[in-house]
Design a protein around this motif. Structure first.
Motif, PDB file in Angstrom:
ATOM      1  N   VAL A 118      15.325  36.378 -46.566  1.00 56.82           N
ATOM      2  CA  VAL A 118      15.905  34.770 -46.785  1.00 56.82           C
ATOM      3  C   VAL A 118      17.429  34.754 -46.184  1.00 56.82           C
ATOM      4  O   VAL A 118      17.791  34.156 -45.534  1.00 56.82           O
ATOM      5  CB  VAL A 118      15.601  33.986 -47.730  1.00 56.82           C
ATOM      6  N   ASP A 119      18.007  35.703 -46.810  1.00 55.85           N
ATOM      7  CA  ASP A 119      19.448  35.740 -46.505  1.00 55.85           C
ATOM      8  C   ASP A 119      19.722  36.043 -45.170  1.00 55.85           C
ATOM      9  O   ASP A 119      20.731  35.674 -44.401  1.00 55.85           O
ATOM     10  CB  ASP A 119      19.939  36.978 -47.417  1.00 55.85           C
ATOM     11  N   ALA A 120      18.818  37.204 -44.612  1.00 53.78           N
ATOM     12  CA  ALA A 120      18.923  37.355 -43.170  1.00 53.78           C
ATOM     13  C   ALA A 120      18.602  36.202 -42.090  1.00 53.78           C
ATOM     14  O   ALA A 120      19.033  35.928 -40.936  1.00 53.78           O
ATOM     15  CB  ALA A 120      17.886  38.527 -42.885  1.00 53.78           C
ATOM     16  N   LEU A 121      17.732  35.310 -42.742  1.00 54.27           N
ATOM     17  CA  LEU A 121      17.103  34.215 -41.863  1.00 54.27           C
ATOM     18  C   LEU A 121      18.413  33.460 -41.842  1.00 54.27           C
ATOM     19  O   LEU A 121      18.681  32.649 -40.753  1.00 54.27           O
ATOM     20  CB  LEU A 121      15.893  33.516 -42.598  1.00 54.27           C
ATOM     21  N   VAL A 122      18.984  33.278 -42.936  1.00 48.91           N
ATOM     22  CA  VAL A 122      20.564  32.059 -42.847  1.00 48.91           C
ATOM     23  C   VAL A 122      21.304  32.613 -42.003  1.00 48.91           C
ATOM     24  O   VAL A 122      21.802  31.981 -41.054  1.00 48.91           O
ATOM     25  CB  VAL A 122      20.938  32.024 -44.160  1.00 48.91           C
ATOM     26  N   LYS A 123      21.439  34.279 -41.940  1.00 45.77           N
ATOM     27  CA  LYS A 123      22.420  34.583 -40.764  1.00 45.77           C
ATOM     28  C   LYS A 123      22.003  34.204 -39.492  1.00 45.77           C
ATOM     29  O   LYS A 123      22.762  34.137 -38.426  1.00 45.77           O
ATOM     30  CB  LYS A 123      22.536  36.203 -41.069  1.00 45.77           C
ATOM     31  N   GLU A 124      20.832  34.517 -39.222  1.00 46.24           N
ATOM     32  CA  GLU A 124      20.069  34.187 -37.940  1.00 46.24           C
ATOM     33  C   GLU A 124      20.309  32.917 -37.369  1.00 46.24           C
ATOM     34  O   GLU A 124      20.441  32.394 -36.277  1.00 46.24           O
ATOM     35  CB  GLU A 124      18.912  34.699 -37.845  1.00 46.24           C
ATOM     36  N   VAL A 125      20.251  31.642 -38.360  1.00 45.86           N
ATOM     37  CA  VAL A 125      20.532  30.407 -38.217  1.00 45.86           C
ATOM     38  C   VAL A 125      22.048  30.299 -37.507  1.00 45.86           C
ATOM     39  O   VAL A 125      21.807  29.472 -36.575  1.00 45.86           O
ATOM     40  CB  VAL A 125      20.440  29.502 -39.351  1.00 45.86           C
ATOM     41  N   PHE A 156      29.709  35.408 -27.753  1.00 48.50           N
ATOM     42  CA  PHE A 156      29.719  36.298 -28.855  1.00 48.50           C
ATOM     43  C   PHE A 156      28.474  36.699 -29.504  1.00 48.50           C
ATOM     44  O   PHE A 156      28.102  37.725 -29.614  1.00 48.50           O
ATOM     45  CB  PHE A 156      31.024  36.090 -29.745  1.00 48.50           C
ATOM     46  N   LEU A 157      28.059  35.307 -29.857  1.00 44.52           N
ATOM     47  CA  LEU A 157      26.470  35.716 -30.614  1.00 44.52           C
ATOM     48  C   LEU A 157      25.344  35.673 -29.878  1.00 44.52           C
ATOM     49  O   LEU A 157      24.269  35.860 -30.293  1.00 44.52           O
ATOM     50  CB  LEU A 157      26.659  34.198 -31.641  1.00 44.52           C
ATOM     51  N   HIS A 158      25.565  35.731 -28.546  1.00 44.88           N
ATOM     52  CA  HIS A 158      24.565  35.800 -27.814  1.00 44.88           C
ATOM     53  C   HIS A 158      24.717  37.090 -26.613  1.00 44.88           C
ATOM     54  O   HIS A 158      24.016  36.989 -25.359  1.00 44.88           O
ATOM     55  CB  HIS A 158      24.160  34.455 -26.835  1.00 44.88           C
ATOM     56  N   ASP A 159      25.693  37.839 -26.988  1.00 42.26           N
ATOM     57  CA  ASP A 159      25.895  39.102 -26.151  1.00 42.26           C
ATOM     58  C   ASP A 159      24.624  40.115 -26.430  1.00 42.26           C
ATOM     59  O   ASP A 159      24.586  40.571 -27.608  1.00 42.26           O
ATOM     60  CB  ASP A 159      26.947  40.019 -26.697  1.00 42.26           C
ATOM     61  N   PRO A 160      24.027  40.376 -25.206  1.00 38.36           N
ATOM     62  CA  PRO A 160      22.613  41.177 -25.432  1.00 38.36           C
ATOM     63  C   PRO A 160      23.193  42.709 -25.788  1.00 38.36           C
ATOM     64  O   PRO A 160      22.194  43.425 -26.346  1.00 38.36           O
ATOM     65  CB  PRO A 160      21.935  40.893 -24.193  1.00 38.36           C
ATOM     66  N   ASP A 161      24.145  42.958 -25.783  1.00 40.80           N
ATOM     67  CA  ASP A 161      24.913  44.327 -26.029  1.00 40.80           C
ATOM     68  C   ASP A 161      25.084  44.569 -27.532  1.00 40.80           C
ATOM     69  O   ASP A 161      25.068  45.487 -28.104  1.00 40.80           O
ATOM     70  CB  ASP A 161      26.083  44.819 -25.281  1.00 40.80           C
ATOM     71  N   VAL A 162      25.124  43.403 -28.300  1.00 36.12           N
ATOM     72  CA  VAL A 162      25.174  43.531 -29.542  1.00 36.12           C
ATOM     73  C   VAL A 162      24.093  42.831 -30.392  1.00 36.12           C
ATOM     74  O   VAL A 162      23.729  43.426 -31.347  1.00 36.12           O
ATOM     75  CB  VAL A 162      26.671  42.340 -29.843  1.00 36.12           C
ATOM     76  N   PHE A 175      19.204  41.709 -38.902  1.00 31.74           N
ATOM     77  CA  PHE A 175      19.998  41.945 -40.045  1.00 31.74           C
ATOM     78  C   PHE A 175      19.731  42.680 -41.009  1.00 31.74           C
ATOM     79  O   PHE A 175      20.494  42.636 -42.271  1.00 31.74           O
ATOM     80  CB  PHE A 175      20.782  40.631 -40.399  1.00 31.74           C
ATOM     81  N   LEU A 176      18.531  43.358 -40.969  1.00 33.26           N
ATOM     82  CA  LEU A 176      18.032  44.118 -42.114  1.00 33.26           C
ATOM     83  C   LEU A 176      18.203  45.732 -41.667  1.00 33.26           C
ATOM     84  O   LEU A 176      17.743  45.921 -40.569  1.00 33.26           O
ATOM     85  CB  LEU A 176      16.638  43.675 -42.342  1.00 33.26           C
ATOM     86  N   ARG A 177      18.196  46.521 -42.486  1.00 32.77           N
ATOM     87  CA  ARG A 177      17.985  47.840 -42.341  1.00 32.77           C
ATOM     88  C   ARG A 177      16.669  48.215 -42.056  1.00 32.77           C
ATOM     89  O   ARG A 177      15.925  48.106 -42.960  1.00 32.77           O
ATOM     90  CB  ARG A 177      18.945  48.699 -43.253  1.00 32.77           C
ATOM     91  N   SER A 178      16.383  49.079 -41.015  1.00 29.76           N
ATOM     92  CA  SER A 178      15.013  49.327 -40.759  1.00 29.76           C
ATOM     93  C   SER A 178      15.114  50.671 -39.863  1.00 29.76           C
ATOM     94  O   SER A 178      15.779  50.526 -39.019  1.00 29.76           O
ATOM     95  CB  SER A 178      14.082  48.287 -40.211  1.00 29.76           C
ATOM     96  N   ASP A 179      13.993  51.547 -40.123  1.00 30.60           N
ATOM     97  CA  ASP A 179      13.972  52.704 -39.119  1.00 30.60           C
ATOM     98  C   ASP A 179      15.227  53.465 -38.923  1.00 30.60           C
ATOM     99  O   ASP A 179      15.662  54.040 -37.936  1.00 30.60           O
ATOM    100  CB  ASP A 179      13.455  52.271 -37.901  1.00 30.60           C
ATOM    101  N   ARG A 196      25.929  42.891 -36.127  1.00 32.89           N
ATOM    102  CA  ARG A 196      26.891  42.220 -36.828  1.00 32.89           C
ATOM    103  C   ARG A 196      26.657  41.162 -37.329  1.00 32.89           C
ATOM    104  O   ARG A 196      26.012  40.124 -36.970  1.00 32.89           O
ATOM    105  CB  ARG A 196      28.061  41.962 -35.885  1.00 32.89           C
ATOM    106  N   ASP A 197      27.167  40.712 -38.716  1.00 30.72           N
ATOM    107  CA  ASP A 197      27.044  39.433 -39.366  1.00 30.72           C
ATOM    108  C   ASP A 197      27.658  38.419 -38.455  1.00 30.72           C
ATOM    109  O   ASP A 197      28.932  38.309 -38.176  1.00 30.72           O
ATOM    110  CB  ASP A 197      27.563  39.524 -40.738  1.00 30.72           C
TER     111      ASP A 197
END
Length: 533
Positions: free
Chosen positions: A376-383, A422-428, A440-444, A450-451
């Motif tokens: 849910v915290d990651a979801l808020v970041k994605e919002v 900045f927030l839609h840069d496909p390189d980031v 925004f979650l650590r996986s694999d 970036r937050d």
């Protein structure tokens, strides 16, 4: 008739002289960054987009690079399409990049120059920031408001349950109720509220006189000294009424707090805490008044800063800014969340499952649950990333000449940070058009991306002072809504209506209006919602 023509000759003659002077004094010291080639005198006025400027500016970045300049009637404006460059200039060199441009009509004549968003970079600005930072400058400080945010958000869910068709109005009312309580200890009344009406009236007027092209005085400041009968100076007759409304917006709640303190019925709040200090001078009280007014009005008035830039280019265009009294960061973010949950049901389901594991449907989520709700915290970041609340941030003004990457940036240059880019840069952010909290979650073994909150709230000494409060409000609104509601695509005549995503223009951008089907997740969830009554 001859007198009128002579007066118009004076106006346009002065206009011509101002533009030529700007051109001669701007370019003689060195090259500006590259950008679209303009026309003589008017520069790039006709190149400027009429809506969704961030998209055009991003395309310019592909063609001319991460730092692009345009000339607007002799006024240099630089667009930053790189987060690293924005950080280098607006943060690392913030001592000279933290001023604001000036709006003559709204700022200087009506008096909005005293609000935090428009105030120049000076001692008054620093005292405003000190006041606000003392109350909500850190994450630990906003803990004081957790209970208030939870109570008001619980009430919000009750309103949504009863009238889901008025979702946007409920979000707006809740945001206002929270900030008025914090600012003045004021409880918003059910139905019509006189203080809310006063602020909305002031903001409606503000929207009117900050429309690009509304007043020639924003391009020709000398007109403020002309009599109201002079062509182009008729606006002066309206200034006293507008100034009164603006002053009432700041004075009325201040007097409310003073009266409550005198009666001994005051609820501790931002304004009363500052007024309780000893030896309050008239100047200090004035700054307290406007720091408090900026907390509430500021949530509505953020869109005006883009008008500062647009007023420079509007004499030759028909562009109008999207300025609304309810446009604020919290409203935009929460409204975007409801869209995303409808459009991405798999995200909603995973978030609900996480909430159910923590609270078990026995209570509503609380802010303290955040550390146990990583998805849910990651979801808020994605919002905050998916639909940037302020796609172009707020304009900065350079107070001294500067050199950067071989380019000369002259004093008074206006700088725009393209936060959307900045927030839609496909390189980031790979696949930036997809709403995906897992980025925004650590996986694999992959490092989280970036937050987006590092970018969404502005830069340097002009970063939004209420960002921690806003972040908490968005989190608790998302968490509570997910706990008790299923947010689905609407169905009409047996057919599912697919949502169409789009963004409204404006400094604070909202998603295009949409319909969604909001229902309680079950009898237990409905009981939790109604327990707010």
């Amino acid at each position: 008739m001859i007198g009128l023509l002579e007066a118009l000759d004076v106006v346009f003659g002065t206009f011509f002289v101002v533009v030529v002077y700007r051109l001669l004094t701007t370019r003689r010291q060195g090259p500006l960054p590259p950008g679209p080639k303009g026309l003589p005198i008017i520069g790039n006025v006709l190149d400027m987009p009429t809506s969704h400027e961030w998209l055009t500016f991003a395309k310019w970045g592909v063609q001319w690079g991460d730092i692009v300049s345009v000339n607007l009637l002799g006024q240099p404006m630089v667009i930053l399409n790189s987060a690293e460059i924005a950080s280098e200039l607006l943060e690392k060199r913030s001592a000279i990049y933290s001023d604001r441009p000036t709006l003559v009509m709204s700022g200087e004549m009506v008096g909005w120059k005293n609000a935090l968003g428009l105030v120049r970079y000076n001692d008054k600005f620093r005292e405003y920031r000190k006041f606000i930072s003392r109350k909500m400058g850190t994450r630990s400080q906003v803990q004081e408001f957790y209970e208030l945010q939870e109570v008001e958000t619980h009430t919000f869910t009750r309103r949504v349950l009863k009238e889901p068709e008025n979702l946007a109005a409920h979000i707006r009312r809740t945001a206002g109720a929270i900030i008025l309580k914090i600012s003045y200890g004021y409880t918003v009344k059910d139905g019509t509220d006189p203080l809310v009406d006063l602020v909305d009236h002031a903001m409606d007027q503000f929207s009117e006189f900050t429309r690009p092209g509304a007043f020639l005085v924003d391009v020709l400041p000398v007109l403020r000294h002309f009599p109201s009968w002079f062509p182009g100076a008729g606006f002066k007759a309206k200034v006293p009424a507008w100034a009164k409304t603006m002053n009432d917006m700041a004075d009325v709640p201040l007097e409310f707090v003073k009266d409550q303190m005198q009666r001994g019925t005051n609820v501790p709040n931002f304004t009363s805490d500052l007024l309780e200090s000893e030896n309050i001078s008239p100047e200090r009280e004035f700054n307290i008044k406007w720091a408090a007014a900026s907390l509430y009005a500021g949530k509505n008035s953020i869109p005006v800063l883009c008008s500062i830039v647009l007023c420079l280019i509007s004499p030759l265009t028909q562009r109008r800014a999207a300025l609304t009294g309810g446009a604020d960061t919290t409203v935009s973010a929460i409204y975007s969340f409801y869209y995303a949950m409808m459009a991405y049901p798999e995200v909603q389901q995973r978030a609900q499952e996480e909430i159910d594991q923590i609270v078990g449907g026995e209570r509503l989520p609380r802010v303290e649950d955040r550390e146990n709700l990583p998805y849910v915290d990651a979801l808020v970041k994605e919002v905050f990333r998916f639909h940037p609340i302020a796609p172009l941030g707020l304009p900065h003004r350079l107070t001294h000449d500067d050199e950067f990457q071989g380019y000369h940036l002259p004093k008074d240059t206006i700088l725009i940070a393209n936060i959307w880019k900045f927030l839609h840069d496909p390189d980031v952010y790979p696949n930036p058009s997809v709403f995906d909290p897992t980025r925004f979650l650590r996986s694999d073994g992959h490092t989280p991306q970036r937050d987006p909150r590092d970018l969404a709230f502005g830069f340097g000494r002009r970063i939004c002072p209420g960002m921690n409060l806003a972040d908490t409000s968005v989190f608790i609104s998302c968490a509570m809504s997910l706990a008790v509601f299923d947010i689905r695509k609407p169905v009409e005549n047996g057919r599912v209506i697919e949502p169409v995503y789009g963004a409204l223009s404006g400094t604070v951008s909202h998603p295009l209006p949409f319909q969604c089907d909001i229902k309680p997740r079950g009898a237990k969830a409905e009981a939790l919602v109604l327990s707010a009554e």
